[in-house]
Design a protein around this motif. Structure first.
Motif, PDB file in Angstrom:
ATOM      1  N   PRO A  28       0.747  -1.031  -0.110  1.00  0.00           N
ATOM      2  CA  PRO A  28      -0.050  -0.024   0.012  1.00  0.00           C
ATOM      3  C   PRO A  28       0.922   1.399   0.094  1.00  0.00           C
ATOM      4  CG  PRO A  28      -0.911  -1.524   1.494  1.00  0.00           C
ATOM      5  CD  PRO A  28       0.387  -2.033   1.050  1.00  0.00           C
ATOM      6  N   LYS A  29       2.123   1.372   0.620  1.00  0.00           N
ATOM      7  CA  LYS A  29       2.792   2.356   0.412  1.00  0.00           C
ATOM      8  C   LYS A  29       3.412   2.668  -0.942  1.00  0.00           C
ATOM      9  CE  LYS A  29       4.821   1.668   5.208  1.00  0.00           C
ATOM     10  NZ  LYS A  29       5.816   1.418   6.132  1.00  0.00           N
ATOM     11  N   PHE A  30       3.144   1.918  -1.994  1.00  0.00           N
ATOM     12  CA  PHE A  30       3.619   2.249  -3.041  1.00  0.00           C
ATOM     13  C   PHE A  30       2.401   2.474  -4.063  1.00  0.00           C
ATOM     14  CE2 PHE A  30       7.156  -0.336  -1.484  1.00  0.00           C
ATOM     15  CZ  PHE A  30       8.388   0.293  -2.105  1.00  0.00           C
ATOM     16  N   HIS A  31       1.217   2.792  -3.745  1.00  0.00           N
ATOM     17  CA  HIS A  31       0.100   3.242  -4.548  1.00  0.00           C
ATOM     18  C   HIS A  31       0.546   4.683  -4.680  1.00  0.00           C
ATOM     19  CE1 HIS A  31      -2.631  -0.122  -2.268  1.00  0.00           C
ATOM     20  NE2 HIS A  31      -1.711  -0.630  -3.496  1.00  0.00           N
ATOM     21  N   VAL A  32       0.124   4.925  -6.084  1.00  0.00           N
ATOM     22  CA  VAL A  32       0.311   6.294  -6.392  1.00  0.00           C
ATOM     23  C   VAL A  32      -0.936   7.188  -7.111  1.00  0.00           C
ATOM     24  CG1 VAL A  32       2.698   6.133  -6.804  1.00  0.00           C
ATOM     25  CG2 VAL A  32       1.305   5.556  -8.878  1.00  0.00           C
ATOM     26  N   PHE A  33      -1.816   6.186  -7.413  1.00  0.00           N
ATOM     27  CA  PHE A  33      -3.038   6.326  -7.953  1.00  0.00           C
ATOM     28  C   PHE A  33      -4.275   6.648  -7.034  1.00  0.00           C
ATOM     29  CE2 PHE A  33      -0.996   4.018 -11.197  1.00  0.00           C
ATOM     30  CZ  PHE A  33      -0.956   4.981 -12.120  1.00  0.00           C
ATOM     31  N   GLU A 106      -0.192  -2.001  -8.316  1.00  0.00           N
ATOM     32  CA  GLU A 106      -1.298  -1.499  -9.263  1.00  0.00           C
ATOM     33  C   GLU A 106      -1.372  -1.710 -10.503  1.00  0.00           C
ATOM     34  OE1 GLU A 106      -2.157   2.853  -7.036  1.00  0.00           O
ATOM     35  OE2 GLU A 106       0.090   2.597  -7.671  1.00  0.00           O
ATOM     36  N   TYR A 107      -2.554  -1.671 -11.243  1.00  0.00           N
ATOM     37  CA  TYR A 107      -2.286  -1.629 -12.595  1.00  0.00           C
ATOM     38  C   TYR A 107      -3.557  -0.587 -13.018  1.00  0.00           C
ATOM     39  CZ  TYR A 107      -6.501  -5.138 -13.341  1.00  0.00           C
ATOM     40  OH  TYR A 107      -7.758  -5.528 -13.239  1.00  0.00           O
ATOM     41  N   LEU A 108      -3.500  -0.031 -14.271  1.00  0.00           N
ATOM     42  CA  LEU A 108      -4.406   0.856 -14.714  1.00  0.00           C
ATOM     43  C   LEU A 108      -4.659   0.639 -16.066  1.00  0.00           C
ATOM     44  CD1 LEU A 108      -5.898   3.450 -13.882  1.00  0.00           C
ATOM     45  CD2 LEU A 108      -4.305   4.708 -14.965  1.00  0.00           C
ATOM     46  N   ILE A 109      -5.827   0.172 -16.551  1.00  0.00           N
ATOM     47  CA  ILE A 109      -6.186  -0.065 -17.919  1.00  0.00           C
ATOM     48  C   ILE A 109      -7.637   0.427 -18.395  1.00  0.00           C
ATOM     49  CG2 ILE A 109      -4.916  -2.289 -17.654  1.00  0.00           C
ATOM     50  CD1 ILE A 109      -7.682  -3.699 -17.516  1.00  0.00           C
ATOM     51  N   ILE A 110      -7.674   0.688 -19.689  1.00  0.00           N
ATOM     52  CA  ILE A 110      -8.783   0.766 -20.359  1.00  0.00           C
ATOM     53  C   ILE A 110      -9.369  -0.216 -21.010  1.00  0.00           C
ATOM     54  CG2 ILE A 110     -10.218   1.890 -22.231  1.00  0.00           C
ATOM     55  CD1 ILE A 110      -8.159   4.330 -22.102  1.00  0.00           C
ATOM     56  N   PHE A 111     -10.608  -0.975 -20.278  1.00  0.00           N
ATOM     57  CA  PHE A 111     -11.093  -2.303 -20.750  1.00  0.00           C
ATOM     58  C   PHE A 111     -12.479  -2.235 -21.141  1.00  0.00           C
ATOM     59  CE2 PHE A 111     -13.773  -5.887 -19.429  1.00  0.00           C
ATOM     60  CZ  PHE A 111     -12.929  -6.921 -20.076  1.00  0.00           C
ATOM     61  N   GLY A 112     -12.994  -2.978 -22.062  1.00  0.00           N
ATOM     62  CA  GLY A 112     -14.166  -2.916 -22.562  1.00  0.00           C
ATOM     63  C   GLY A 112     -14.515  -3.720 -23.921  1.00  0.00           C
ATOM     64  N   THR A 113     -15.762  -3.571 -24.344  1.00  0.00           N
ATOM     65  CA  THR A 113     -16.174  -4.171 -25.607  1.00  0.00           C
ATOM     66  C   THR A 113     -17.456  -3.249 -26.178  1.00  0.00           C
ATOM     67  OG1 THR A 113     -17.025  -5.795 -26.703  1.00  0.00           O
ATOM     68  CG2 THR A 113     -17.510  -5.816 -24.158  1.00  0.00           C
ATOM     69  N   PRO A 114     -17.433  -3.154 -27.348  1.00  0.00           N
ATOM     70  CA  PRO A 114     -18.567  -2.272 -27.970  1.00  0.00           C
ATOM     71  C   PRO A 114     -19.811  -3.532 -28.437  1.00  0.00           C
ATOM     72  CG  PRO A 114     -17.095  -2.806 -29.813  1.00  0.00           C
ATOM     73  CD  PRO A 114     -16.384  -3.429 -28.455  1.00  0.00           C
ATOM     74  N   VAL A 115     -19.454  -4.821 -27.999  1.00  0.00           N
ATOM     75  CA  VAL A 115     -20.741  -5.641 -28.506  1.00  0.00           C
ATOM     76  C   VAL A 115     -21.313  -6.500 -27.069  1.00  0.00           C
ATOM     77  CG1 VAL A 115     -19.532  -6.240 -30.737  1.00  0.00           C
ATOM     78  CG2 VAL A 115     -19.045  -7.609 -28.572  1.00  0.00           C
ATOM     79  N   GLY A 116     -20.676  -6.015 -25.967  1.00  0.00           N
ATOM     80  CA  GLY A 116     -21.148  -6.490 -24.981  1.00  0.00           C
ATOM     81  C   GLY A 116     -20.748  -7.839 -24.339  1.00  0.00           C
ATOM     82  N   THR A 117     -20.522  -8.019 -22.879  1.00  0.00           N
ATOM     83  CA  THR A 117     -20.037  -9.266 -22.362  1.00  0.00           C
ATOM     84  C   THR A 117     -20.503  -9.367 -20.938  1.00  0.00           C
ATOM     85  OG1 THR A 117     -18.139 -10.711 -22.219  1.00  0.00           O
ATOM     86  CG2 THR A 117     -18.004  -8.294 -21.483  1.00  0.00           C
ATOM     87  N   GLU A 118     -20.576 -10.699 -20.492  1.00  0.00           N
ATOM     88  CA  GLU A 118     -20.786 -10.766 -19.018  1.00  0.00           C
ATOM     89  C   GLU A 118     -20.237 -11.922 -18.632  1.00  0.00           C
ATOM     90  OE1 GLU A 118     -22.830 -12.858 -16.839  1.00  0.00           O
ATOM     91  OE2 GLU A 118     -23.202 -14.385 -18.544  1.00  0.00           O
ATOM     92  N   GLY A 119     -20.016 -11.772 -17.023  1.00  0.00           N
ATOM     93  CA  GLY A 119     -19.095 -12.938 -16.664  1.00  0.00           C
ATOM     94  C   GLY A 119     -18.902 -12.863 -15.067  1.00  0.00           C
ATOM     95  N   HIS A 120     -18.071 -13.676 -14.492  1.00  0.00           N
ATOM     96  CA  HIS A 120     -17.753 -13.543 -13.018  1.00  0.00           C
ATOM     97  C   HIS A 120     -16.670 -12.620 -12.752  1.00  0.00           C
ATOM     98  CE1 HIS A 120     -16.789 -15.051  -9.031  1.00  0.00           C
ATOM     99  NE2 HIS A 120     -17.596 -15.742  -8.820  1.00  0.00           N
ATOM    100  N   THR A 121     -16.674 -11.674 -11.752  1.00  0.00           N
ATOM    101  CA  THR A 121     -15.592 -10.789 -11.554  1.00  0.00           C
ATOM    102  C   THR A 121     -14.391 -11.433 -11.178  1.00  0.00           C
ATOM    103  OG1 THR A 121     -16.252 -10.556  -9.189  1.00  0.00           O
ATOM    104  CG2 THR A 121     -17.221  -9.217 -10.652  1.00  0.00           C
ATOM    105  N   GLY A 122     -14.476 -12.741 -10.538  1.00  0.00           N
ATOM    106  CA  GLY A 122     -13.298 -13.351  -9.707  1.00  0.00           C
ATOM    107  C   GLY A 122     -13.055 -12.862  -8.386  1.00  0.00           C
ATOM    108  N   ILE A 123     -12.344 -13.528  -7.572  1.00  0.00           N
ATOM    109  CA  ILE A 123     -12.063 -13.118  -6.375  1.00  0.00           C
ATOM    110  C   ILE A 123     -10.460 -12.617  -6.103  1.00  0.00           C
ATOM    111  CG2 ILE A 123     -12.265 -13.725  -3.736  1.00  0.00           C
ATOM    112  CD1 ILE A 123     -14.071 -15.770  -4.540  1.00  0.00           C
ATOM    113  N   HIS A 124     -10.135 -11.500  -5.797  1.00  0.00           N
ATOM    114  CA  HIS A 124      -9.028 -10.831  -5.928  1.00  0.00           C
ATOM    115  C   HIS A 124      -8.532 -10.151  -4.492  1.00  0.00           C
ATOM    116  CE1 HIS A 124      -9.380 -11.649 -10.213  1.00  0.00           C
ATOM    117  NE2 HIS A 124     -10.341 -10.704 -10.037  1.00  0.00           N
ATOM    118  N   MET A 125      -7.281 -10.265  -4.307  1.00  0.00           N
ATOM    119  CA  MET A 125      -6.515  -9.689  -3.181  1.00  0.00           C
ATOM    120  C   MET A 125      -6.064  -8.331  -3.509  1.00  0.00           C
ATOM    121  SD  MET A 125      -4.064 -12.788  -1.709  1.00  0.00           S
ATOM    122  CE  MET A 125      -3.862 -11.686  -0.204  1.00  0.00           C
ATOM    123  N   GLY A 219      11.746   2.239  -9.012  1.00  0.00           N
ATOM    124  CA  GLY A 219      11.643   2.013  -7.554  1.00  0.00           C
ATOM    125  C   GLY A 219       9.958   1.940  -6.984  1.00  0.00           C
ATOM    126  N   LYS A 220       9.315   1.560  -8.215  1.00  0.00           N
ATOM    127  CA  LYS A 220       7.850   1.580  -7.919  1.00  0.00           C
ATOM    128  C   LYS A 220       7.406  -0.139  -7.779  1.00  0.00           C
ATOM    129  CE  LYS A 220       3.397   2.493  -8.076  1.00  0.00           C
ATOM    130  NZ  LYS A 220       2.659   1.348  -7.949  1.00  0.00           N
TER     131      LYS A 220
END
Length: 221
Positions: A28-33, A106-125, A219-220
């Motif tokens: 957590p000390k390395f979070h910048v966003f 951390e990660y930062l992305i643009i994600f998506g689809t113009p046609v639609g999708t659905e699913g499970h989010t997953g369980i994440h730490m 150093g990140k």
């Protein structure tokens, strides 16, 4: 060392303790966003090129957003490279993604689809902040009797350890903060067990490794 059940158990306990300390007190000390600041920046770009603007254009929206993010976080956000969009299949949902930042925490992305999708989010730490840029996301936690709806400018915060069903028809800026390497199997598994899209898998690995390596050099984590 003799690898009997007792020693293997000890190793697992030691690894778990070390990982827990790193995950709770170091990463957590390395979070910048700042999620709220990211939402504000998204709204600025949406106002210019979003769904309800007179100049609606998703290409200009994403380019404008990436430029604003670079100005806000010049050391950590890279330019949006249109030739680095890759398919991603995870939790039975499929979309395209492009990396703006990837590090251990951390990660930062643009994600998506113009046609639609659905699913499970997953369980994440990791905490996940999903800011809708165009289109909409519908969301459902077990026990809900009505869907949750997120439109452009809205930010859906999913607390680490939570799980849900979601549908997305559009695009979002996604920030994850936590143990990013722990999230990678969820993002990669279907490529090698289902879709056989080894090209997308390989490109995702290389691009992610490049981002993480460059951030480690400054150093990140």
């Amino acid at each position: 060392m003799k690898f009997d059940a007792l020693n293997i158990g000890r190793i697992i306990v030691y690894i778990t303790i070390i990982f827990s300390v790193l995950d709770r007190y170091v990463l957590p000390k390395f979070h910048v966003f700042d999620p709220k600041r990211l939402q504000e920046i998204c709204k600025e770009s949406i106002e210019l090129y979003g769904d309800d603007s007179p100049n609606y254009n998703r290409t200009l929206l994403f380019n404008d957003l990436a430029e604003r993010l670079q100005k806000e976080y010049p050391k950590y956000v890279t330019e949006l490279k249109w030739d680095e969009w890759v398919f991603n299949n995870a939790g039975n949902a499929m979309g395209g993604m492009v990396l703006l930042h990837a590090s251990i925490s951390e990660y930062l992305i643009i994600f998506g689809t113009p046609v639609g999708t659905e699913g499970h989010t997953g369980i994440h730490m990791a905490h996940d902040y999903f800011t809708i840029l165009s289109g909409q996301q519908t969301f459902y936690y077990a026990g809900d009797v009505e869907k949750r709806l997120f439109k452009p400018g809205d930010q859906n915060h999913m607390v680490r350890g939570d799980k849900a069903q979601y549908a997305l028809n559009g695009f979002a800026l996604e920030l994850a903060q936590g143990c990013i390497p722990c999230m990678l199997p969820f993002g990669f598994l279907e490529a090698v067990t289902s879709t056989m899209d080894y090209q997308s898998f390989g490109r995702t690995v290389l691009i992610t490794a490049r981002h993480m390596g460059l951030n480690l050099l400054q150093g990140k984590l």
